[in-house]
Design an enzyme around this catalytic site. Sequence first.
Site, short mmCIF file in Angstrom:
data_model
loop_
_atom_site.label_atom_id
_atom_site.label_comp_id
_atom_site.label_asym_id
_atom_site.label_seq_id
_atom_site.Cartn_x
_atom_site.Cartn_y
_atom_site.Cartn_z
N ARG A 167 -23.15 13.59 -7.53
CA ARG A 167 -22.12 14.43 -6.93
C ARG A 167 -22.81 15.64 -6.33
O ARG A 167 -23.81 16.13 -6.89
CB ARG A 167 -21.11 14.91 -7.98
CG ARG A 167 -20.06 13.87 -8.39
CD ARG A 167 -19.07 13.59 -7.25
NE ARG A 167 -18.06 12.62 -7.59
CZ ARG A 167 -18.13 11.31 -7.35
NH1 ARG A 167 -19.22 10.81 -6.79
NH2 ARG A 167 -17.14 10.52 -7.65
N GLU A 170 -18.36 19.06 0.63
CA GLU A 170 -18.16 17.71 1.14
C GLU A 170 -16.76 17.64 1.75
O GLU A 170 -15.81 18.05 1.06
CB GLU A 170 -18.27 16.72 -0.02
CG GLU A 170 -18.72 15.35 0.42
CD GLU A 170 -19.11 14.47 -0.75
OE1 GLU A 170 -18.27 13.63 -1.11
OE2 GLU A 170 -20.22 14.62 -1.28
N HIS A 214 -21.43 10.06 1.75
CA HIS A 214 -20.84 9.56 0.50
C HIS A 214 -20.45 8.08 0.66
O HIS A 214 -19.29 7.71 0.44
CB HIS A 214 -19.63 10.41 0.08
CG HIS A 214 -19.32 10.32 -1.39
ND1 HIS A 214 -18.82 11.37 -2.11
CD2 HIS A 214 -19.44 9.30 -2.26
CE1 HIS A 214 -18.63 10.99 -3.37
NE2 HIS A 214 -19.00 9.73 -3.48
N ILE A 215 -21.45 7.28 1.03
CA ILE A 215 -21.19 5.87 1.33
C ILE A 215 -21.79 4.92 0.30
O ILE A 215 -21.80 3.71 0.50
CB ILE A 215 -21.75 5.48 2.73
CG1 ILE A 215 -23.25 5.79 2.82
CG2 ILE A 215 -20.96 6.16 3.84
CD1 ILE A 215 -23.95 5.20 4.03
#
Length: 325
Positions: free
Chosen positions: A239, A268, A287-288
């Site tokens: 994260r 983000e 964030h894939i």
Amino acid sequence: MEDLKKYVVAASGKMRQPAFDILNEQVTLLAWQQGGRVPAEQFDSWLAQADALYSAGNIKIDAALLAKAPSLKVIAQASVGYDNIDIAACTARGIRVGNTPGVLNDAVADLAYGLIIDCARNIVRGHEHVKSGLWGQRRGMGFGTDLAGKTLGIAGMGGIGKEIAVRAQASKMKVIYHNRHRRTDEKQLGVSYASWEDLLAQSDFVVAAVTLNPSTKGMFNEQAFAMMKPTASFINVARGAVVDTKALYQALKEGQIAHAALDVTDPEPLPGDHELLTLPNITVTSHIASSTTETRDAMAVLTAENILAGLRGERLPAQINEIKG
Ligand code: DGY
């Protein structure tokens, strides 16, 4: 089998088709399939009737949201991370909370491995080099570094960390890890435990694969980057908030560490004009890590299964909290 049609399930965002099909057949579904977030007013009216919540789109689930949903029995989040959910507030209300561990380990580990290789071999920078018409001019690109014989340090050796280790070992890397609890299967995994300080000091590549919680928030800070080798790379698939972004920027800019590759950032989404993106030694993806068709479908199906179990009053296949009675 109990007829679950009497129960209302509200979704906070678009569901993948396999989950939609399972739930639509068995429960009364209030779903938002056109993408994006459900308009706030509509979502509030759904929450007022909901027995279960299918949580998609990283919405904040706190006491204020729970107060709008008096009948809620189960919340199933379509991700493994659940730092957006106030678990204590859910437990106090007797609401079971589920997530999607396990099914995304391979996909996330694949991306982490890809980012490790990118740091070592300049794949993204190489592409940019060619695109800018500079192929043939070696200057500006430099050499990469071998993975074989190098040390990978994994911070957070859970299911994802384990899979990253397997991939790194295929590249003949030595793997060390740091965890809250030392693993009993180190030998089988071929990894060794290191203190936090040793992990930072000895690793050529440091991967963050920890859960975000109060003890991991900001753990990659100025002191941590200062302990890393100047030739080391930092990779984050955990994260964004486990990193102090300003400290990472400084460490990359001042050459305290060599590279970073991030799939998650703080903030983000990362704005396109963020200072991190002005650096030549960073790769950022959006964030894939779990975003493959197979994995997202598996996560959606597990989310639907969590909901169905919760409506039947059973323990969820992947339950985070303990509910008495
Ligand atoms: C997760 O499941 O937590 C991943 O970060 C994908 O959202």
